[in-house]
Structures are given as structure tokens and as C-alpha cells.
Scaffold this motif. Structure first.
Motif, PDB file in Angstrom:
ATOM      1  N   ARG A 135      13.261  -5.352  10.816  1.00 32.47           N
ATOM      2  CA  ARG A 135      12.552  -5.430  12.096  1.00 32.47           C
ATOM      3  C   ARG A 135      11.981  -6.823  12.327  1.00 32.47           C
ATOM      4  O   ARG A 135      11.980  -7.326  13.461  1.00 32.47           O
ATOM      5  CB  ARG A 135      11.422  -4.401  12.133  1.00 32.47           C
ATOM      6  CG  ARG A 135      11.872  -2.960  12.261  1.00 32.47           C
ATOM      7  CD  ARG A 135      10.695  -2.043  12.540  1.00 32.47           C
ATOM      8  NE  ARG A 135      10.908  -0.730  11.960  1.00 32.47           N
ATOM      9  CZ  ARG A 135      10.403  -0.334  10.809  1.00 32.47           C
ATOM     10  NH1 ARG A 135       9.651  -1.156  10.093  1.00 32.47           N
ATOM     11  NH2 ARG A 135      10.641   0.872  10.354  1.00 32.47           N
ATOM     12  N   HIS A 186      14.892   7.026   7.312  1.00 35.28           N
ATOM     13  CA  HIS A 186      15.057   5.750   8.008  1.00 35.28           C
ATOM     14  C   HIS A 186      16.460   5.549   8.569  1.00 35.28           C
ATOM     15  O   HIS A 186      16.699   4.578   9.294  1.00 35.28           O
ATOM     16  CB  HIS A 186      14.724   4.596   7.062  1.00 35.28           C
ATOM     17  CG  HIS A 186      13.315   4.626   6.558  1.00 35.28           C
ATOM     18  ND1 HIS A 186      12.239   4.269   7.332  1.00 35.28           N
ATOM     19  CD2 HIS A 186      12.812   4.993   5.351  1.00 35.28           C
ATOM     20  CE1 HIS A 186      11.123   4.397   6.623  1.00 35.28           C
ATOM     21  NE2 HIS A 186      11.442   4.836   5.431  1.00 35.28           N
ATOM     22  N   GLU A 244      16.759   5.354  12.576  1.00 35.09           N
ATOM     23  CA  GLU A 244      16.309   4.102  13.176  1.00 35.09           C
ATOM     24  C   GLU A 244      17.231   2.948  12.801  1.00 35.09           C
ATOM     25  O   GLU A 244      17.496   2.060  13.627  1.00 35.09           O
ATOM     26  CB  GLU A 244      14.879   3.777  12.752  1.00 35.09           C
ATOM     27  CG  GLU A 244      14.356   2.521  13.440  1.00 35.09           C
ATOM     28  CD  GLU A 244      12.981   2.087  12.984  1.00 35.09           C
ATOM     29  OE1 GLU A 244      12.540   0.997  13.403  1.00 35.09           O
ATOM     30  OE2 GLU A 244      12.342   2.825  12.195  1.00 35.09           O
ATOM     31  N   TYR A 258      20.094   2.843  15.085  1.00 35.40           N
ATOM     32  CA  TYR A 258      19.705   2.340  16.395  1.00 35.40           C
ATOM     33  C   TYR A 258      19.510   0.825  16.359  1.00 35.40           C
ATOM     34  O   TYR A 258      19.959   0.107  17.270  1.00 35.40           O
ATOM     35  CB  TYR A 258      18.416   3.005  16.885  1.00 35.40           C
ATOM     36  CG  TYR A 258      17.870   2.304  18.107  1.00 35.40           C
ATOM     37  CD1 TYR A 258      18.472   2.474  19.355  1.00 35.40           C
ATOM     38  CD2 TYR A 258      16.789   1.428  18.007  1.00 35.40           C
ATOM     39  CE1 TYR A 258      18.012   1.796  20.476  1.00 35.40           C
ATOM     40  CE2 TYR A 258      16.313   0.746  19.121  1.00 35.40           C
ATOM     41  CZ  TYR A 258      16.924   0.930  20.350  1.00 35.40           C
ATOM     42  OH  TYR A 258      16.474   0.253  21.459  1.00 35.40           O
ATOM     43  N   ARG A 259      18.846   0.337  15.315  1.00 35.73           N
ATOM     44  CA  ARG A 259      18.599  -1.103  15.212  1.00 35.73           C
ATOM     45  C   ARG A 259      19.906  -1.879  15.079  1.00 35.73           C
ATOM     46  O   ARG A 259      20.022  -3.008  15.567  1.00 35.73           O
ATOM     47  CB  ARG A 259      17.682  -1.392  14.025  1.00 35.73           C
ATOM     48  CG  ARG A 259      16.298  -0.769  14.117  1.00 35.73           C
ATOM     49  CD  ARG A 259      15.525  -1.268  15.312  1.00 35.73           C
ATOM     50  NE  ARG A 259      14.212  -0.642  15.407  1.00 35.73           N
ATOM     51  CZ  ARG A 259      13.375  -0.774  16.419  1.00 35.73           C
ATOM     52  NH1 ARG A 259      13.729  -1.514  17.466  1.00 35.73           N
ATOM     53  NH2 ARG A 259      12.204  -0.175  16.415  1.00 35.73           N
ATOM     54  N   TRP A 284      16.168   8.350  18.880  1.00 35.64           N
ATOM     55  CA  TRP A 284      16.836   7.068  18.626  1.00 35.64           C
ATOM     56  C   TRP A 284      18.232   7.064  19.256  1.00 35.64           C
ATOM     57  O   TRP A 284      18.689   6.037  19.765  1.00 35.64           O
ATOM     58  CB  TRP A 284      16.943   6.799  17.119  1.00 35.64           C
ATOM     59  CG  TRP A 284      15.619   6.569  16.439  1.00 35.64           C
ATOM     60  CD1 TRP A 284      15.008   7.379  15.537  1.00 35.64           C
ATOM     61  CD2 TRP A 284      14.752   5.436  16.614  1.00 35.64           C
ATOM     62  NE1 TRP A 284      13.810   6.843  15.130  1.00 35.64           N
ATOM     63  CE2 TRP A 284      13.620   5.639  15.768  1.00 35.64           C
ATOM     64  CE3 TRP A 284      14.811   4.284  17.384  1.00 35.64           C
ATOM     65  CZ2 TRP A 284      12.571   4.733  15.685  1.00 35.64           C
ATOM     66  CZ3 TRP A 284      13.761   3.372  17.308  1.00 35.64           C
ATOM     67  CH2 TRP A 284      12.658   3.596  16.467  1.00 35.64           C
TER      68      TRP A 284
END
Length: 282
Positions: free
Chosen positions: A184, A211, A214, A217-218, A248
Motif C-alpha cells: 500500500r 488479505h 484486497e 484488488y490492489r 473489493w
């Protein structure tokens, strides 16, 4: 005729110095006599005293008794049991490094013992309880994972393996969380390649952790920022396939749709291959 004063003083000194060696010997004999009357407490009795003190929650006293057995009767069965109790007491008192040292010593001396599984579990559990905050270095977390994995591999049919598996998932989640935190940060700095590398670790190594959603998605976000639309489509598609109800996924869908495309899985992509063979959301 009385002796001159100087002569009397000389005699007193002579008697005093003559008495010194005797006094020393007397003390020496007394010491030996005291040592001789100290009873040689049997190992079993000393061990049971330790158990009694544990029941009274006198852990310091119990630890002393078990250490006495280990030191005074090193080749006895009671010494073997005492070593394990020393490890346990240290663990129960939160002295994890001391527990690890005692349990490893037990395993080195008694690797084939029926209690070796428990000793191995104490090593793993101690390392697990020493896992630091996610913002700190995670060397201890990796050490805990290695120790927990060893319990699962060596003693798969024991209750310790069941507990170790649960702790292992928590430790894996911790490492995944660390990767996400760094990813992030890179994403905020627009270091998209660095961010992708971190999220890739989560997707390929820690895909069963919380996790994973996410991370997918990231990846979609980072690939879209780089203009690598096909990989963004794949990560969004994998996310939708495994977590169709995830918020997400809804965000990932909107993101790729903003470029006029829909989530679409490329089976040759490393992302698709990382999740090949199972569906997490099912």
C-alpha cells in the motif's frame, strides 16, 4: 617469682596463634559434618515436591525443585520429566526464550521420547507468542511458522498438530499483512512495480489468508495505473470468481469498467495460475 609482663604477653600471643589452626580445623570438621547430615533426597520425591508447589502456584519454588532433579540426577527418568516441566513453567510464566532453550535441550537429549511432540510444540508456541506487531521486523514470525510447520510435519496425528495448524494460519496472516502494508505504501508513492511485487507475494504464498481479496484488488489498481489492462482484467476476474460477494470485487469491477472493459481471466497469467485448482470463496 611472677614472670615479667613481657613474658606473659608473649605467652598469650603464643597460645592464641597455637589455637588458630585448631579453630580452623574445628570449623572444617563442622562444615563436613553438616554436609554429611544433609539427606540425599530421592529424585522422585523432589519431582513430586515440584508438582505440589505447582498446584499451589509457587512456580519459582517448583522450578527450583525440577532444576535440582535435573542437576543432581541427570540420567534418571525423573530428570527427563523435570526438563519438560522446566520448559512448561517458563512458558506458563511468559518466559518464552527460556522455554525455547529448555524445550530444545529436551529434544536434543530425548528426540524419540513420547513427549517430544509436546516439547516441539512448546518451542513453536513460544515463538508464536513472541510474534511482534505488524509494523516491526517479522523474522520472529517466520521462525514461528517454521517451528509450527515442523510440529505439523513430524507429529501430524497429535492434538499439537491441530493447534499448530491454527496458529500457522494466524502467523501466515501476519506475514501477509506485512506485505500488504508495504504494498500500500508503494502504491501511494506511485511505485507500481514495487507494489505489484508485494501483492504478488500475498497472492502466491498467502492466498488462504484474509488479505487475498484486497491483494487482488490492489493488483487490479496497480496494473490499471500502469496501463496493463489485460492483467488488471485477470486479477479482477480471479477476485470475482473466488469472492463474488466481496466489496473489493465490486470496486475492481467498477475500476476496469471505467476503461470500457470487463473482468476477463487470462489462464496464462501468473495470477490465474496462482489460484488454479481451487476456489477460495466456495
Amino acid at each position: 617469682m611472677p614472670a615479667p609482663r613481657t613474658v606473659r604477653v608473649a605467652r598469650l600471643f603464643a597460645l592464641a596463634f597455637a589455637a588458630l589452626p585448631m579453630a580452623g580445623c574445628a570449623n572444617l570438621f563442622d562444615t563436613k559434618e553438616e554436609e554429611l547430615v544433609v539427606p540425599d533426597v530421592p529424585a522422585e520425591q523432589r519431582y513430586n515436591e515440584g508438582l505440589t508447589l505447582m498446584q499451589k502456584e509457587d512456580y519459582a519454588g517448583a522450578l527450583t525443585r525440577f532444576e535440582d532433579v535435573d542437576r543432581q540426577h541427570p540420567y534418571s527418568e525423573w530428570a527427563r520429566k523435570s526438563m519438560l516441566m522446566i520448559a512448561y513453567i517458563n512458558y506458563s510464566q511468559g518466559k518464552y526464550d527460556e522455554c525455547i532453550g529448555a524445550a530444545k535441550r529436551y529434544l536434543a537429549l530425548h528426540p524419540g521420547s513420547p513427549d517430544a511432540a509436546y516439547a516441539s510444540y512448546l518451542v513453536a508456541a513460544s515463538n508464536f507468542d513472541l510474534i511482534p506487531d505488524i509494523s516491526r521486523d517479522q523474522t520472529r514470525t517466520q521462525r514461528a511458522m517454521d517451528a509450527l510447520d515442523e510440529v505439523v510435519r513430524k507429529y501430524p496425528d497429535t492434538e499439537y498438530a491441530v493447534s499448530a495448524k491454527k496458529k500457522l494460519e494466524v502467523a501466515r496472516d501476519q506475514l501477509a499483512g506485512k506485505e500488504m502494508m508495504i504494498g500500500r505504501y508503494y502504491l501511494e508513492q506511485r511505485n507500481y512495480a514495487g507494489a505489484i511485487n508485494r501483492f504478488k507475494v500475498v497472492v502466491t504464498r498467502y492466498q488462504t489468508t484474509r488479505h487475498a481479496e484486497e491483494a487482488l484488488y490492489r493488483l487490479t489498481e496497480a496494473y490499471m495505473a500502469l496501463g496493463v489492462v489485460n492483467e488488471a482484467q485477470t486479477s479482477a476476474a480471479v477476485l470475482g470468481y473466488n469472492f463474488p460477494e466481496s466489496s473489493w470485487y465490486k470496486d475492481a469491477y467498477k475500476l476496469v469498467e471505467s476503461r470500457g472493459v470487463n473482468p476477463q481471466m487470462n489462464q496464462q497469467s501468473w495470477i490465474a495460475k496462482a489460484f488454479q485448482g481451487f476456489k477460495l470463496g466456495s
